[in-house]
Enzyme design. Sequence first.
Site, PDB file in Angstrom:
ATOM      1  N   ARG A   1       0.851  -1.196   0.000  1.00 48.74           N
ATOM      2  CA  ARG A   1       0.000   0.000   0.000  1.00 48.74           C
ATOM      3  C   ARG A   1       0.887   1.246   0.000  1.00 48.74           C
ATOM      4  O   ARG A   1       1.963   1.258   0.627  1.00 48.74           O
ATOM      5  CB  ARG A   1      -0.901   0.035   1.243  1.00 48.74           C
ATOM      6  CG  ARG A   1      -2.052  -0.952   1.205  1.00 48.74           C
ATOM      7  CD  ARG A   1      -3.091  -0.616   0.136  1.00 48.74           C
ATOM      8  NE  ARG A   1      -4.223  -1.529   0.134  1.00 48.74           N
ATOM      9  CZ  ARG A   1      -4.359  -2.573  -0.693  1.00 48.74           C
ATOM     10  NH1 ARG A   1      -3.431  -2.834  -1.596  1.00 48.74           N
ATOM     11  NH2 ARG A   1      -5.444  -3.329  -0.632  1.00 48.74           N
TER      12      ARG A   1
ATOM     13  N   HIS B   1      -0.703   0.023  -9.808  1.00 50.16           N
ATOM     14  CA  HIS B   1      -1.379  -0.918  -8.886  1.00 50.16           C
ATOM     15  C   HIS B   1      -1.861  -2.165  -9.660  1.00 50.16           C
ATOM     16  O   HIS B   1      -3.061  -2.461  -9.700  1.00 50.16           O
ATOM     17  CB  HIS B   1      -2.561  -0.235  -8.180  1.00 50.16           C
ATOM     18  CG  HIS B   1      -2.993  -0.957  -6.933  1.00 50.16           C
ATOM     19  ND1 HIS B   1      -3.371  -0.314  -5.783  1.00 50.16           N
ATOM     20  CD2 HIS B   1      -3.110  -2.280  -6.657  1.00 50.16           C
ATOM     21  CE1 HIS B   1      -3.714  -1.203  -4.858  1.00 50.16           C
ATOM     22  NE2 HIS B   1      -3.555  -2.419  -5.368  1.00 50.16           N
TER      23      HIS B   1
END
Length: 306
Positions: free
Chosen positions: A221, A269
């Site tokens: 993250r 991502h």
Amino acid sequence: MKIAFCCTDTRPEPWLQGLSAALPQADIQVWQPGMAPFDYAVVWAPPQQFIDEQPGLRALFNIGAGVDGLLKLRLPPGLAVVRLEDAGMSVQMAEYVCHALIRHFREFDAYEASARQGQWSFRKPRSRADFPVGIMGLGVLGRRVAQAVAQFGFPVNGWSRAPRALDGVQTYSGPQGLQDFLAASRVLVNLLPLTPDTENILNHDTLGRLQPGGYLINVARGAHLVDADLLALLDAGQLAGATLDVFRTEPLPAQHPFWQHPKITVTPHTSARTLRGETIAQVAGKIARLARQEPITGVVDVARGY
Ligand code: NDP
Ligand code: OXD
């Protein structure tokens, strides 16, 4: 049984088709405000309104591995939050990390630059022994990545909350094991969940403890990383580079310095995508088990944050 589908940024039709095929007795609908109560929900980034309007849910199935976004919502106490366990993600993660690691270790960027100039020039081979890889997080994804990296002959270190034993991996645990883990590693791979304990864990102090010429691969993250600290260490020459798949703000804003930095590789991502077929099979299997009053795995410990 009634199942709500409430996934932001996801085209619902193929999911409804797949879930209906896997659970033919279930009534599965795309959630709209004001709908009658459902028994289960399949979610990604649902609005708070959905949670507030469905206080009687038996379980919430997140179609991702990380539940940090979901746990920011106000959830009814006792609601079972179920995360995705692998479902085809761990092999993707292993591919991504091995690619980034080997690209750095074998200096493919330098070879590409030479090739663009029509230069046939060799670089001195480097030793894997000088590139120990430290994997933060030895869960479903971290363990698969550790195994893949070890297959290439790199020394592998792993760090987790509780002590773990893993073949071919030197393991460390807890805050007391972190400094030794970092000092033993040159390439750092982050596969931790984002929790209050792990936010900002990739900072000037921790990254500065890596062996000289350290390299960061962040696939967990964006909020694990203090962006300015990474830039400072790269610009000071203390770190050699970074491959980053996740960011504090996604999409990464156009003016963010990571985009143009010569030592940083950015991907959107994408290191391990949710695969619809595998995900539906896993979620439907667990809903069927719950409906038969059988236990399931992957239930998040909400107090712990993962
Ligand atoms: P798991 O829950 O299976 O594993 C988490 C690991 O992190 C465990 O080994 C756990 O330790 C360790 N850990 C948690 N907190 C701490 C702490 N405070 N100190 C040390 N170790 C800690 O998660 P997954 O492997 O399935 O996924 C990891 C993360 O990867 C997800 O949370 C998500 O954020 C990210 N992800 C990113 C994707 C992408 O496309 N970029 C895709 C999928 C996931 P212990 O073993 O002791 O419990
Ligand atoms: C996940 C993700 O957590 O896609 O599954 O990041």
